[in-house]
Scaffold this motif. Structure first.
Motif, PDB file in Angstrom:
ATOM      1  N   TRP A 143      -5.914  -2.632  -4.889  1.00 21.33           N
ATOM      2  CA  TRP A 143      -6.920  -1.738  -4.312  1.00 21.33           C
ATOM      3  C   TRP A 143      -7.521  -0.817  -5.377  1.00 21.33           C
ATOM      4  O   TRP A 143      -8.724  -0.585  -5.418  1.00 21.33           O
TER       5      TRP A 143
ATOM      6  N   LEU B 153      -8.862  -3.727   2.131  1.00 20.39           N
ATOM      7  CA  LEU B 153      -9.455  -3.186   0.913  1.00 20.39           C
ATOM      8  C   LEU B 153     -10.836  -2.603   1.214  1.00 20.39           C
ATOM      9  O   LEU B 153     -11.200  -1.530   0.721  1.00 20.39           O
TER      10      LEU B 153
ATOM     11  N   TYR C 259      -9.963  -2.604  -7.231  1.00 19.67           N
ATOM     12  CA  TYR C 259     -11.164  -2.741  -6.389  1.00 19.67           C
ATOM     13  C   TYR C 259     -12.045  -1.503  -6.530  1.00 19.67           C
ATOM     14  O   TYR C 259     -13.269  -1.591  -6.706  1.00 19.67           O
TER      15      TYR C 259
ATOM     16  N   PHE D  27       0.803  -1.215   0.000  1.00 18.10           N
ATOM     17  CA  PHE D  27       0.000   0.000   0.000  1.00 18.10           C
ATOM     18  C   PHE D  27       0.844   1.277   0.000  1.00 18.10           C
ATOM     19  O   PHE D  27       0.420   2.318   0.496  1.00 18.10           O
TER      20      PHE D  27
ATOM     21  N   TYR E 136     -11.975   1.284   0.871  1.00 14.56           N
ATOM     22  CA  TYR E 136     -13.064   1.612  -0.042  1.00 14.56           C
ATOM     23  C   TYR E 136     -14.134   2.416   0.673  1.00 14.56           C
ATOM     24  O   TYR E 136     -14.681   3.374   0.130  1.00 14.56           O
TER      25      TYR E 136
END
Length: 984
Positions: A172, A139, A175, A86, A143
């Motif tokens: 991510w 995730l 996603y 990340f 989100y």
């Protein structure tokens, strides 16, 4: 499955003051960012390194950040963060301010809504997952944070250099793109070169999800010009703009670097045009930046890239292996990575950089000693593999000295380059060879080759090389060749005495060992001595003693025959002997291989004097082609000048002027100004053509620019200048000045032993001026002497010219008889402008004698021939005299298509279609007899017998450069006094 994205490929069109050439891309991005509604928008901005992706992002986002209803989260990916889970996402959310966070705090929301640690932090007791596989819970948390951030504003998420992002961040982002279609989110990312994609699997899952793609291409020409003007401070020339674009491939980063280097180098207008030259201005700091970019592509990418940049010309893989010391798989891997990154391109021959600026940038980082080592390794390897001399020599040029075989290879490469006409490359090879240790014989040969090559670029520089070669030469044949070439170069610089001295001293040196070459030098010596009045008397006696049988071999016989043909014209002997000697001299053309000498042009002058102008022109045409093929500028200039003069005699005034202008342009290119003797002949020929076309002001301007209006030196070429200047003065109404020039020409020619009318008809020209000045006795004396000498010479053109002058001087019935005789002789001669003048003057005297039908016929023919030649003043005279006869001419010519009336042309066009006379009459609503009369007139004007030749005659007459048939001869002009009718 996501739908196929809309690919927006906008190239580089348009110009923007800040982002040059990116206005359309900027506008497209702004429109996408301003799209109303709650749905998401995703844009992928693609382009190679340096294409301006980041600059475009900053320019577009600068205005977006000012909107309070928009929240911008940005991340600029660093390669060091690839292994940090990340890492890219952290940049998004760690930079949130207190006012940005939905809960006005910097702590993070857990899955159940409680405050807690950041989602990417390990959860207590959670099972460890691979770094490439993010925790699904994380995730979800991230989100939901995005959803919260979009509650009251639009969210813009920007990722610069997406290809560097870590796998967790890419998962991510995928996603978000998949689940956030209904959210007011804009995802804007840039994607760089393919070779830097470390996380290809994760990236491959994300890229297809972007709904829009913009591709940045190289900047267009107008954008390059705008950027250049900004950096250089003034508008660039079109050549510089094109060269910079080619050198950089339109890449903004490379282009800016090149332009900065050009600006730092000084006046940019002096920069050469080709891209390879522009690349020399690439600053070193760009090279270091490029290497930093390349270093991450493959383990041996830097070593391979620098080798390719230094060696150039698509080095093969085995050559790269040899010079770098790396194994072939290592080279292959490195090349593969560089090609994927867009740094290199690859063909069957080998890899190379896509643009010269990039190659120059990389090469600039290599130490000189390393460069030399790479080149010498390459040269040895290629020579051992049997490569051509040209391929080996390319690496010898920048390589170190000391290879014993280098001079031989360089000399062979120079020979090959010279054969292709690339004199600059050939000269570079020879100069490199001269830096090696050489014996005197080898050095003399190389200096001789260098001098010959330098004659195409700078005669003064060539003279220095040839002088050094002559001092070292020992072989008689080589000494002779160098001395003759040097003498020609000295003549081009008007160093007449030095040229004679070189030929004399060299002749004395080789006479005992090589009599044939000694005679060859003597021939050139006599020829050059004759061209200058002070030295001419010293060689005339020897010239008269020579016989073609004195030549010991064919190599001497041809130039001797050329010189002797000139002698026969000087003494005024039979023209047949002149033509025979000239044909012998020109057996291998005007410029025989390995025989650089202007003596062969004597044969062309002799042919012209003997009335064989068309044959001389054929040889001049061949000489121009041969000189161009060899890359011999001096040879080309000499051939062009003579061809221009011969074309003028044949009436091709436009061709004559064009050839003369080309010769002057070539001379300027090698450092010879308009006042040198080589340029003077072309200048005078151009002036002559202008005068005959009725452009005396243009001729005067040319005369002044060449500094030929004052006193002229004793060089033979200035006799021609005096004749032309005299005609110009007469055309300007300055008769006394014109007469002075004609008489001075005769005085100089007589002192040189060239008093016969075969060279210059100065007596005829002077006689017409004397007649115009009412000096009848002087006019008759000059004209009579010209006619006497012309009859002895016996060439129809020369006799006709003399008869023409005598007829005008005498006037009346007797003069008319002489003019008729002149017309009859000139009708079959190649000097058709003289023929036109004789016709016009015959018509004038016939009109004054009351013989109007004869006058009308002569004047109509005179106008037609003069019109074909482009002699406007003579056409005007003939038409004015026709009006005095009572005619009303409707065209400027009475032969050919241009002479047809509109009705005659219409009848002819219908006849070509196969329509009968009666059908033509019905079609035009005229009588049958009228059609027959029109067709008869058409046949007469086109010089054909009937319908059978009508189509071809019309086509021939309309073809560019066509000539009207006249007694089997082509129409053409000669130098004329422009004084028709002055005695009347």
């Amino acid at each position: 499955m996501a739908a196929s994205p809309a690919v927006i490929d906008l190239g580089g069109a348009g110009v923007r003051p800040v982002l040059h050439g990116r206005e359309r891309e900027s506008q497209a991005l702004r429109q996408l960012l301003a799209t109303p509604g709650d749905g998401s928008v995703s844009v992928l901005l693609q382009g190679d390194w340096g294409s301006g992706k980041t600059a475009l992002l900053r320019e577009v986002l600068a205005g977006v950040r000012e909107d309070p209803n928009v929240l911008v989260l940005s991340a600029s990916v660093d390669p060091l963060e690839r292994e940090l889970p990340f890492g890219t996402v952290r940049q998004f959310f760690e930079n949130l301010t207190m006012g940005d966070a939905p809960d006005r705090g910097r702590t993070w929301l857990s899955a159940d809504g409680d405050r807690g640690a950041a989602p990417w932090a390990p959860r207590p007791g959670a099972q460890a997952v691979p770094a490439a596989e993010p925790d699904p819970a994380a995730l979800g948390d991230l989100y939901r944070l995005v959803v919260r951030l979009t509650d009251h504003r639009r969210l813009v998420m920007v990722v610069d250099d997406l290809q560097r992002a870590d796998p967790c961040s890419l998962r991510w982002l995928r996603y978000v793109l998949c689940r956030g279609a209904e959210l007011p989110v804009v995802v804007l990312a840039t994607l760089g070169e393919e070779g830097t994609h470390a996380n290809t699997d994760a990236l491959a899952d994300v890229v297809p999800l972007f709904g829009h793609r913009l591709t940045l291409r190289g900047l267009a020409e107008e954008a390059v010009a705008s950027l250049a003007e900004e950096i250089l401070g003034q508008p660039p020339g079109p050549g510089l703009t094109t060269a910079c674009r080619e050198a950089s491939g339109g890449n903004p980063l490379l282009l800016r670097a090149v332009l900065r280097g050009v600006r730092a180098a000084g006046p940019y207008h002096a920069v050469a045009g080709p891209a390879v030259r522009i690349a020399e201005y690439v600053p070193v700091d760009l090279g270091r930046a490029v290497l930093a970019r390349i270093e991450v592509l493959a383990p041996h990418a830097v070593t391979t890239a620098t080798a390719v940049a230094v060696l150039g010309r698509e080095p093969s893989i085995d050559l790269l292996v040899e010079v770098t010391g790396l194994a072939e798989p290592q080279i292959e891997d490195a090349v593969h990575g560089l090609v994927r990154a867009g740094c290199l391109t690859r063909t069957a021959a080998g890899p190379s950089f896509g643009c010269e600026a990039l190659a120059a940038a990389v090469a600039s980082t290599v130490l000189p000693s390393r460069r030399m080592d790479l080149h010498v390794r390459a040269a040895r390897f290629l020579r051992a593999r049997g490569a051509s001399a040209a391929r080996v020599a390319v690496h010898l040029l920048p390589g170190p000295l000391g290879e014993a075989w280098a001079p031989e290879v360089l000399a062979r490469a120079a020979e090959l380059a010279g054969g292709r006409g690339d004199t600059d490359e050939a000269a570079a090879y020879v100069r490199r060879a001269l830096r090696e240790e050489l014996d005197d014989e080898s050095r003399a040969g190389l200096l001789a080759s260098l001098g010959r090559l330098e004659l195409a670029t700078s005669v003064p520089v060539a003279v220095r090389s040839l002088e050094r070669s002559l001092r070292l030469c020992r072989d008689p044949a080589e000494r002779t060749a160098v001395a003759r070439r040097l003498a020609g170069a000295l003549l081009a610089l008007d160093r007449h005495c030095d040229a004679l001295d070189v030929l004399r001293r060299t002749g004395e040196h080789v006479r005992e060992a090589d009599p044939a070459n000694a005679m060859r030098l003597e021939i050139d010596h006599i020829h050059i001595a004759l061209t200058n009045a002070p030295s001419a008397p010293d060689v005339v006696k020897r010239l008269m003693e020579l016989n073609v049988l004195d030549a010991v071999d064919a190599g001497v016989r041809r130039p001797l025959a050329a010189l002797l043909s000139l002698r026969e014209v000087m003494v005024g002997r039979c023209p047949e002997e002149v033509v025979s000697l000239a044909r012998l001299a020109l057996g291998q053309g005007v410029d025989p291989m390995s025989d650089d000498s202007v003596v062969y042009y004597d044969a062309l002058i002799s042919l012209r004097a003997a009335g064989e102008t068309e044959l001389a022109l054929e040889h001049a045409d061949a000489a121009v082609r041969q000189a161009c093929a060899r890359g011999s500028v001096l040879g080309q200039v000499q051939a062009l000048g003579v061809r221009a003069n011969l074309a003028g005699r044949l009436g091709r005034l436009a061709e004559s002027q064009a050839d003369a202008a080309s010769a002057l342009g070539e001379l300027r290119g090698i450092g010879i100004g308009p006042s040198h003797s080589f340029a003077v002949f072309a200048t005078a020929t151009s002036m002559d053509s202008l005068v005959r076309q009725g452009k005396p002001d243009d001729a005067e301007d040319l005369l002044q620019r060449a500094d030929l209006a004052g006193e002229l030196n004793s060089n033979w070429v200035n006799d021609h200048v005096l004749m032309v200047r005299g005609r110009l003065r007469v055309a300007q109404g300055r008769l006394d000045e014109g007469l002075t020039d004609f008489l001075l020409c005769g005085e100089r020619a007589s002192a040189r032993g060239m008093s016969g009318p075969g060279f210059h008809s100065w007596r005829s020209e002077a006689a017409l001026v004397q007649a115009a000045l009412r000096r009848a006795e002087a006019a008759r004396s000059l004209a009579a002497e010209e006619l006497r000498l012309a009859r002895i010479w016996g060439v129809p053109e020369t006799v006709g010219t003399a008869l023409h002058a005598m007829g005008l001087v005498l006037g009346g019935v007797k003069g008319l008889d002489l003019l008729r005789e002149a017309v009859g002789l000139l009708a079959g001669a190649p000097a058709h402008l003289r023929y036109a003048r004789a016709l016009a003057d015959c018509g004038v005297l016939a009109r004054k004698a009351g013989r109007l039908p004869e006058a009308r016929t002569c004047l109509q023919r005179a106008a037609s021939v003069a019109h074909e030649c482009g002699a406007t003043p003579l056409v005007d005279l003939a038409l004015a005299e026709l009006r005095a006869v009572g005619d009303r001419p409707r065209t400027r010519t009475f032969h050919g298509v241009a002479s047809l009336t509109p009705t005659e042309r219409r009848v002819a066009d219908l006849a070509i279609q196969g329509i009968t006379n009666r059908e033509i009459a019905q079609h035009l609503f005229v009588g049958l007899r009228t059609v027959e009369v029109h067709l008869t007139n058409v046949y007469g004007k086109l010089a054909i017998d009937g319908r059978a030749g009508l189509a071809s005659a019309l086509a021939f007459s309309e073809a560019p450069g066509s000539r009207l048939p006249d007694n089997g001869a082509a129409v053409g002009p000669e130098r004329l006094p422009q004084l028709s009718g002055v005695s009347g």
